[in-house]
Design a protein around this motif. Structure first.
Motif, mmCIF file in Angstrom:
data_model
loop_
_atom_site.group_PDB
_atom_site.id
_atom_site.type_symbol
_atom_site.label_atom_id
_atom_site.label_comp_id
_atom_site.label_asym_id
_atom_site.label_seq_id
_atom_site.Cartn_x
_atom_site.Cartn_y
_atom_site.Cartn_z
ATOM 1 N N ALA A 1 -0.247 -64.291 12.381
ATOM 2 C CA ALA A 1 -0.395 -64.867 13.725
ATOM 3 C C ALA A 1 0.942 -65.394 14.225
ATOM 4 N N LYS A 2 1.713 -66.016 13.332
ATOM 5 C CA LYS A 2 3.017 -66.547 13.730
ATOM 6 C C LYS A 2 4.005 -65.420 14.040
ATOM 7 N N THR B 1 3.047 -63.950 17.380
ATOM 8 C CA THR B 1 3.419 -64.911 18.416
ATOM 9 C C THR B 1 4.913 -64.863 18.690
ATOM 10 N N ASP C 1 5.670 -61.958 20.711
ATOM 11 C CA ASP C 1 5.189 -62.129 22.077
ATOM 12 C C ASP C 1 6.142 -62.989 22.886
ATOM 13 N N CYS D 1 -6.294 -65.552 13.503
ATOM 14 C CA CYS D 1 -5.372 -65.350 14.623
ATOM 15 C C CYS D 1 -5.933 -65.954 15.902
ATOM 16 N N TRP E 1 -4.363 -69.089 18.074
ATOM 17 C CA TRP E 1 -4.018 -68.877 19.478
ATOM 18 C C TRP E 1 -4.939 -69.658 20.418
ATOM 19 N N SER E 2 -5.616 -70.654 19.888
ATOM 20 C CA SER E 2 -6.517 -71.483 20.686
ATOM 21 C C SER E 2 -6.043 -72.931 20.638
ATOM 22 N N ASN F 1 -6.339 -76.667 16.305
ATOM 23 C CA ASN F 1 -5.324 -76.659 15.257
ATOM 24 C C ASN F 1 -5.864 -77.105 13.911
ATOM 25 N N CYS G 1 0.313 -73.491 15.766
ATOM 26 C CA CYS G 1 1.129 -72.342 16.183
ATOM 27 C C CYS G 1 1.888 -72.727 17.452
ATOM 28 N N GLU H 1 3.135 -71.410 21.712
ATOM 29 C CA GLU H 1 1.983 -70.542 21.888
ATOM 30 C C GLU H 1 2.424 -69.197 22.461
ATOM 31 N N PRO H 2 1.600 -68.177 22.298
ATOM 32 C CA PRO H 2 1.892 -66.915 22.986
ATOM 33 C C PRO H 2 1.960 -67.121 24.497
ATOM 34 N N HIS I 1 -3.621 -65.246 24.493
ATOM 35 C CA HIS I 1 -3.345 -64.587 23.218
ATOM 36 C C HIS I 1 -3.058 -63.101 23.397
#
Length: 289
Positions: free
Chosen positions: A93-94, A97, A100, A144, A148-149, A152, A167, A170-171, A175
């Motif tokens: 996910a990182k 991100t 992105d 993921c 991305w929400s 946390n 994260c 954020e993107p 997401h």
């Protein structure tokens, strides 16, 4: 109808010093021609096929996408597709991100159940039964989405435990879209219906793709998901330049099924392929409704 370019082979030209400039030039041509996406594989050994062997050149996927992010401005960038066993989901996910943010919001998370056991055994990646891979795939997607929400907090799954899902940054703009690759009817397409923003099927022919999409439609109904909200994409592995009329007939048929993007695979020097597709096929494909 949109086109994507799937860059799967780094063996042409043969000189490793030319891998980077060839990749860069191919991406430049594709973007100027109007390709919507550019993808690379998530492999560490080249696939063993009738056209390739394991010890041919292969680059790590997300490093390659980071390089492309600096060279392009518009195309979506992603792996086709990320193997779930190759990176811990929190780190994945990182990584996505970071891509992105650095690309200005152009990352796409292509993900699927990893399958190439030779490279996994060769490089010490855990090899688990197929059923477990799909369990891990679902948990990875959930991780993921949580990262991305606004949540946390911890994640507690069967295979992954995260104490916190922070994260930052954020993107950009929400997401990255999640494209789930594969055509398995019981598990993969069910995961698409449950979590996917897009599916990716092999372009095995309009009749077969229509059947797979009917399966997806049924899964969407069972999941109370809007079938039309899922973007349909196909990977076209045929000789598009040698048989342009046949390819365009297929493209029209896939468009009639609701497919919105066809990813093309270079079958010759990638720069030449991109040039010829741009000249001979892009205008005709763009005209397909």
């Amino acid at each position: 109808m949109k086109l994507g370019l799937h860059y799967w082979n780094y063996s042409t030209p043969a000189d490793p010093a030319l891998i980077a400039p060839t990749l860069a030039e191919t991406a430049r041509i594709a973007e100027q021609a109007g390709f919507a996406s550019f993808s690379v594989m998530d492999h560490y050994f080249q696939m063993e096929t009738g056209r390739s062997v394991a010890d041919e050149p292969m680059l790590e996927g997300y490093t390659t996408l980071g390089y492309l992010a600096a060279l392009t401005e518009r195309m979506a960038l992603g792996l086709l597709v990320t193997g779930v066993m190759y990176r811990h989901p929190g780190l994945l996910a990182k990584i996505v991100t970071s891509l992105d943010v650095l690309s200005g919001g152009r990352a796409r998370l292509g993900i699927g159940a990893s399958w190439y056991e030779r490279e996994q055994y060769g490089l010490g990646v855990p090899v688990v039964p197929v059923a477990e891979r799909f369990e891990r795939l679902e948990e990875a997607i959930r991780i993921c989405l949580q990262m991305w929400s606004d949540d946390n907090g911890p994640f507690r799954g069967k295979h992954y435990r995260l104490a916190e899902t922070l994260c930052v940054p954020e993107p950009i703009g929400g997401h990255p879209p999640i494209m789930i690759g594969g055509s398995g009817e019981r598990k993969t397409l069910r995961l698409v219906a449950r979590y996917g923003d897009a599916c990716n099927l092999f372009a095995t022919g309009p009749d077969e793709v229509a059947r797979k999409l009917d399966v997806l439609r049924a899964h969407c109904a069972a999941e109370d998901r809007d079938y039309d909200a899922v973007t349909k994409t196909v990977l076209y592995n045929g000789p598009v330049l040698d048989r342009p009329a046949a390819f365009l007939d297929d493209a029209r048929a896939y468009a009639g099924l609701g497919v919105g993007e066809i990813q093309l695979v270079p079958d010759r020097h990638p720069v030449s392929f991109a040039h010829q597709v741009a000249e001979h096929l892009v205008p005709a494909v763009a005209a397909i409704g």
